[in-house]
Design a protein around this motif. Sequence first.
Motif, PDB file in Angstrom:
ATOM      1  N   THR A 201      45.612  48.742  62.656  1.00 32.21           N
ATOM      2  CA  THR A 201      45.004  49.739  61.796  1.00 32.21           C
ATOM      3  C   THR A 201      43.507  49.871  62.274  1.00 32.21           C
ATOM      4  OG1 THR A 201      46.369  49.231  60.001  1.00 32.21           O
ATOM      5  CG2 THR A 201      44.904  50.457  59.535  1.00 32.21           C
ATOM      6  N   THR A 202      42.832  48.966  62.459  1.00 31.04           N
ATOM      7  CA  THR A 202      41.560  49.238  62.743  1.00 31.04           C
ATOM      8  C   THR A 202      41.304  49.572  64.410  1.00 31.04           C
ATOM      9  OG1 THR A 202      40.521  47.339  61.640  1.00 31.04           O
ATOM     10  CG2 THR A 202      39.158  48.036  63.292  1.00 31.04           C
ATOM     11  N   ALA A 203      42.085  49.344  65.107  1.00 35.28           N
ATOM     12  CA  ALA A 203      42.230  49.912  66.651  1.00 35.28           C
ATOM     13  C   ALA A 203      42.333  51.404  66.603  1.00 35.28           C
ATOM     14  CB  ALA A 203      43.369  48.911  67.332  1.00 35.28           C
ATOM     15  N   ALA A 204      43.438  51.681  65.578  1.00 38.85           N
ATOM     16  CA  ALA A 204      43.963  53.154  65.575  1.00 38.85           C
ATOM     17  C   ALA A 204      42.836  54.049  65.040  1.00 38.85           C
ATOM     18  CB  ALA A 204      45.037  53.337  64.582  1.00 38.85           C
ATOM     19  N   ARG A 205      42.112  53.402  64.226  1.00 40.59           N
ATOM     20  CA  ARG A 205      40.680  54.218  63.901  1.00 40.59           C
ATOM     21  C   ARG A 205      39.539  54.078  64.939  1.00 40.59           C
ATOM     22  NH1 ARG A 205      42.024  52.194  58.051  1.00 40.59           N
ATOM     23  NH2 ARG A 205      40.721  50.688  58.400  1.00 40.59           N
ATOM     24  N   ALA A 206      39.584  53.276  65.695  1.00 43.48           N
ATOM     25  CA  ALA A 206      38.347  53.205  66.509  1.00 43.48           C
ATOM     26  C   ALA A 206      38.081  54.233  67.446  1.00 43.48           C
ATOM     27  CB  ALA A 206      38.435  51.822  67.406  1.00 43.48           C
ATOM     28  N   CYS A 207      39.220  55.109  67.716  1.00 42.43           N
ATOM     29  CA  CYS A 207      39.022  56.366  68.594  1.00 42.43           C
ATOM     30  C   CYS A 207      38.277  57.390  67.855  1.00 42.43           C
ATOM     31  CB  CYS A 207      40.003  56.616  69.115  1.00 42.43           C
ATOM     32  SG  CYS A 207      40.379  56.342  70.747  1.00 42.43           S
ATOM     33  N   ASP A 208      38.114  57.406  66.392  1.00 45.76           N
ATOM     34  CA  ASP A 208      37.664  58.546  65.921  1.00 45.76           C
ATOM     35  C   ASP A 208      36.259  58.969  65.980  1.00 45.76           C
ATOM     36  OD1 ASP A 208      40.131  58.396  64.467  1.00 45.76           O
ATOM     37  OD2 ASP A 208      39.337  57.766  62.427  1.00 45.76           O
ATOM     38  N   PRO A 209      35.327  58.287  66.251  1.00 42.55           N
ATOM     39  CA  PRO A 209      34.110  58.702  66.768  1.00 42.55           C
ATOM     40  C   PRO A 209      33.979  59.505  68.098  1.00 42.55           C
ATOM     41  CG  PRO A 209      33.866  56.506  65.889  1.00 42.55           C
ATOM     42  CD  PRO A 209      35.368  56.798  65.973  1.00 42.55           C
ATOM     43  N   LEU A 210      35.007  58.608  68.987  1.00 45.39           N
ATOM     44  CA  LEU A 210      34.911  59.388  70.218  1.00 45.39           C
ATOM     45  C   LEU A 210      35.639  60.483  70.304  1.00 45.39           C
ATOM     46  CD1 LEU A 210      35.720  55.997  72.175  1.00 45.39           C
ATOM     47  CD2 LEU A 210      33.594  57.523  72.649  1.00 45.39           C
ATOM     48  N   ARG A 211      36.691  60.729  69.653  1.00 47.78           N
ATOM     49  CA  ARG A 211      37.462  62.075  69.477  1.00 47.78           C
ATOM     50  C   ARG A 211      36.312  63.239  68.953  1.00 47.78           C
ATOM     51  NH1 ARG A 211      41.983  58.950  67.223  1.00 47.78           N
ATOM     52  NH2 ARG A 211      43.374  58.685  68.865  1.00 47.78           N
ATOM     53  N   ARG A 212      35.524  62.799  68.007  1.00 48.20           N
ATOM     54  CA  ARG A 212      34.647  63.601  67.395  1.00 48.20           C
ATOM     55  C   ARG A 212      33.544  64.178  68.398  1.00 48.20           C
ATOM     56  NH1 ARG A 212      35.146  60.464  62.502  1.00 48.20           N
ATOM     57  NH2 ARG A 212      33.418  59.105  63.173  1.00 48.20           N
ATOM     58  N   GLN A 213      33.224  63.143  69.318  1.00 45.57           N
ATOM     59  CA  GLN A 213      32.108  63.479  70.173  1.00 45.57           C
ATOM     60  C   GLN A 213      32.727  64.236  71.693  1.00 45.57           C
ATOM     61  OE1 GLN A 213      29.880  59.924  71.341  1.00 45.57           O
ATOM     62  NE2 GLN A 213      28.558  60.908  72.796  1.00 45.57           N
ATOM     63  N   HIS A 214      33.964  63.594  71.948  1.00 45.03           N
ATOM     64  CA  HIS A 214      34.288  64.211  73.312  1.00 45.03           C
ATOM     65  C   HIS A 214      35.548  64.860  73.296  1.00 45.03           C
ATOM     66  CE1 HIS A 214      31.403  61.777  75.304  1.00 45.03           C
ATOM     67  NE2 HIS A 214      31.903  60.641  74.705  1.00 45.03           N
ATOM     68  N   GLY A 215      36.334  64.890  72.182  1.00 39.71           N
ATOM     69  CA  GLY A 215      37.255  65.647  71.766  1.00 39.71           C
ATOM     70  C   GLY A 215      38.745  64.999  72.044  1.00 39.71           C
ATOM     71  N   ASN A 216      38.625  63.821  72.788  1.00 42.28           N
ATOM     72  CA  ASN A 216      39.931  63.024  72.951  1.00 42.28           C
ATOM     73  C   ASN A 216      39.510  61.495  72.897  1.00 42.28           C
ATOM     74  OD1 ASN A 216      39.510  61.956  76.145  1.00 42.28           O
ATOM     75  ND2 ASN A 216      38.551  64.351  75.834  1.00 42.28           N
ATOM     76  N   CYS A 217      40.636  60.757  72.969  1.00 39.58           N
ATOM     77  CA  CYS A 217      40.346  59.348  73.074  1.00 39.58           C
ATOM     78  C   CYS A 217      41.813  58.715  72.908  1.00 39.58           C
ATOM     79  CB  CYS A 217      39.359  58.574  71.931  1.00 39.58           C
ATOM     80  SG  CYS A 217      39.213  56.934  71.923  1.00 39.58           S
TER      81      CYS A 217
END
Length: 251
Positions: A201-217
């Motif tokens: 579950t933590t891994a699934a959320r780990a991309c959130d900051p990168l998606r906000r910054q770069h649009g994808n992760c």
Amino acid sequence: MRILQIACGVIFFAVTLYYGYIMFSVANVANTVFGFKNDPLKGQATVHNARHGSGGSLKDGYVALTDFKNLDAGRVVNIVMPVSVKELLKETGAPADMDMIEVFISGQAPRIAEAECKLLVKTIASNCRVKLTKAKQFKDDPKFAEIRMQLEFVEKQVPGAFETEKPLNYQEVDADLVDSAGIYPEAWLNEFKNRRAKLYTTAARACDPLRRQHGNCSVTEINVLGRWEKREEFVVIRSNATLSYLWPERT
């Protein structure tokens, strides 16, 4: 003398942890050496740093990110899972020949890996399948065994958009899931499943900051190492994830 003993203990732990993680990279050698040649974004975007060297095979994480619906795209979970032989026999019944117990445990490994796939589907995955399993009984304490598995999966979360108008750079970062999940790195064996669920579950959320910054992760690899301690049903947990993303070059 006491300081020397502590130092030796730290060195032993570090070496053990290093070789534990070596297992994860070995499992992916086939893709790295004989791996992906066809670029999912060919004709759509120019992407730098997506290959191993000049003209080499595409990096697994890049293919997993850009072909995210494909179960064959190289997205994996690598797990080392200590198990209690007693509990395993309680679930399945003892083999006819107890001298064949290690063979029996190896035969049970795919079933245990399938159950782990179900745990992934409850947390991070929309689809999952078992790629490989391996099992061994501990010779110095045959009451316990170790099962190693590699699972392939498709993420529930869509990676996001890629700006194809400009050349793109492929990047990977590692995330320490034990620290991110805020869990103790030590657990009793019967708690290990719940800890793994929290790590996924933590891994699934780990991309959130990168998606906000770069649009994808995309979470393109997860490693979970449960290292059996020579104490009754006690596990030391190490876990990390590889996060892959694309960002447009500045012009």
